[in-house]
Scaffold this motif. Structure first.
Motif, PDB file in Angstrom:
ATOM      1  N   UNK A  52       1.936 -15.274  18.924  1.00 22.68           N
ATOM      2  CA  UNK A  52       2.030 -15.173  17.455  1.00 22.68           C
ATOM      3  C   UNK A  52       0.926 -14.279  16.907  1.00 22.68           C
ATOM      4  N   UNK A  53      -0.173 -14.162  17.644  1.00 19.00           N
ATOM      5  CA  UNK A  53      -1.275 -13.316  17.187  1.00 19.00           C
ATOM      6  C   UNK A  53      -0.988 -11.858  17.513  1.00 19.00           C
ATOM      7  N   UNK A  66      -4.105 -16.240  14.111  1.00 17.95           N
ATOM      8  CA  UNK A  66      -5.360 -16.504  14.812  1.00 17.95           C
ATOM      9  C   UNK A  66      -6.000 -17.783  14.276  1.00 17.95           C
ATOM     10  N   UNK A  67      -6.013 -17.936  12.973  1.00 21.71           N
ATOM     11  CA  UNK A  67      -6.579 -19.148  12.371  1.00 21.71           C
ATOM     12  C   UNK A  67      -5.803 -20.392  12.789  1.00 21.71           C
ATOM     13  N   UNK A  68      -4.471 -20.302  12.787  1.00 22.69           N
ATOM     14  CA  UNK A  68      -3.646 -21.462  13.171  1.00 22.69           C
ATOM     15  C   UNK A  68      -3.869 -21.837  14.631  1.00 22.69           C
ATOM     16  N   UNK A  72      -5.588 -25.227  16.076  1.00 20.16           N
ATOM     17  CA  UNK A  72      -4.816 -26.111  16.955  1.00 20.16           C
ATOM     18  C   UNK A  72      -5.525 -26.380  18.279  1.00 20.16           C
ATOM     19  N   UNK A  73      -6.082 -25.338  18.904  1.00 19.14           N
ATOM     20  CA  UNK A  73      -6.550 -25.481  20.282  1.00 19.14           C
ATOM     21  C   UNK A  73      -8.057 -25.670  20.456  1.00 19.14           C
ATOM     22  N   UNK A  74      -8.851 -25.257  19.483  1.00 17.49           N
ATOM     23  CA  UNK A  74     -10.304 -25.358  19.655  1.00 17.49           C
ATOM     24  C   UNK A  74     -10.794 -26.802  19.847  1.00 17.49           C
ATOM     25  N   UNK A  75     -10.226 -27.784  19.158  1.00 21.14           N
ATOM     26  CA  UNK A  75     -10.704 -29.153  19.422  1.00 21.14           C
ATOM     27  C   UNK A  75     -10.523 -29.586  20.888  1.00 21.14           C
ATOM     28  N   UNK A  83     -13.311 -15.708  22.325  1.00 15.88           N
ATOM     29  CA  UNK A  83     -13.170 -14.292  22.686  1.00 15.88           C
ATOM     30  C   UNK A  83     -12.261 -13.528  21.721  1.00 15.88           C
ATOM     31  N   UNK A  84     -11.352 -14.213  21.029  1.00 17.34           N
ATOM     32  CA  UNK A  84     -10.498 -13.544  20.043  1.00 17.34           C
ATOM     33  C   UNK A  84     -11.290 -13.206  18.793  1.00 17.34           C
ATOM     34  N   UNK A  85     -12.083 -14.146  18.334  1.00 21.11           N
ATOM     35  CA  UNK A  85     -12.913 -13.903  17.148  1.00 21.11           C
ATOM     36  C   UNK A  85     -13.965 -12.829  17.448  1.00 21.11           C
ATOM     37  N   UNK A  86     -14.610 -12.945  18.604  1.00 21.25           N
ATOM     38  CA  UNK A  86     -15.681 -12.007  18.973  1.00 21.25           C
ATOM     39  C   UNK A  86     -15.172 -10.588  19.217  1.00 21.25           C
ATOM     40  N   UNK A  87     -13.913 -10.455  19.636  1.00 23.54           N
ATOM     41  CA  UNK A  87     -13.357  -9.148  20.008  1.00 23.54           C
ATOM     42  C   UNK A  87     -12.327  -8.624  19.011  1.00 23.54           C
ATOM     43  N   UNK A  88     -12.273  -9.213  17.827  1.00 21.47           N
ATOM     44  CA  UNK A  88     -11.188  -8.847  16.900  1.00 21.47           C
ATOM     45  C   UNK A  88     -11.153  -7.354  16.595  1.00 21.47           C
ATOM     46  N   UNK A  89     -12.308  -6.701  16.504  1.00 23.08           N
ATOM     47  CA  UNK A  89     -12.310  -5.261  16.226  1.00 23.08           C
ATOM     48  C   UNK A  89     -11.603  -4.476  17.328  1.00 23.08           C
TER      49      UNK A  89
END
Length: 146
Positions: A52-53, A66-68, A72-75, A83-89
């Motif tokens: 979906x991302x 990405x937020x959803x 959902x999965x971080x907990x 790695x998605x947040x850190x590499x978004x650029x």
């Protein structure tokens, strides 16, 4: 623009050698890197959520996905989405292009497959000229299929 895996230092090396080059992280490598934090029992569902991302229609929808997915999965898997947040650029560059173009440039798999094929066949060529002809034809075929 270059699409590459996430090897440590590769982005900096590309920037040093080719300063005007934009770096796109290979979606397949990004997904693999994420799934290494996820046990087999959740991998299939998690991988579906990740689609979906990187298959979103545009960057705004991708960020919402990405937020959803993160929520959902971080907990359950705290390091999975970091790695998605850190590499978004390096992930989001793909959204500058149409869906048709994205299919060609979002992963390094086609080039890796071509390289593997050429490496297997290198020893069977009687001359460098024969190898160059085969490279030309393989590249032409890859363009037709891309």
């Amino acid at each position: 623009m270059i699409c590459a895996d996430g090897l440590t230092g590769i982005k900096a090396a590309i920037a040093a050698a080719f300063p005007k080059t934009e770096y796109q992280r290979c979606s397949v490598h990004q997904v693999r890197n994420t799934l290494k934090y996820v046990p087999d029992k959740d991998r299939k569902v998690f991988a579906t959520d990740l689609k979906m991302i990187y298959q979103a229609a545009d960057e705004k929808k991708a960020l919402a996905a990405l937020d959803r997915v993160t929520e959902k999965w971080t907990p359950k898997y705290p390091n999975s989405m970091k790695c998605w947040k850190d590499s978004w650029d390096a992930i989001s560059l793909i959204f500058k292009f149409s869906a048709t173009v994205r299919k060609v440039i979002d992963t390094t798999n086609a080039m890796e497959s071509l390289n593997a094929t050429l490496n297997r066949q290198r020893s069977v060529f009687p001359s460098d000229t024969a190898l160059l002809k085969a490279l030309y034809l393989a590249t032409f075929e890859a363009r037709k299929n891309g």
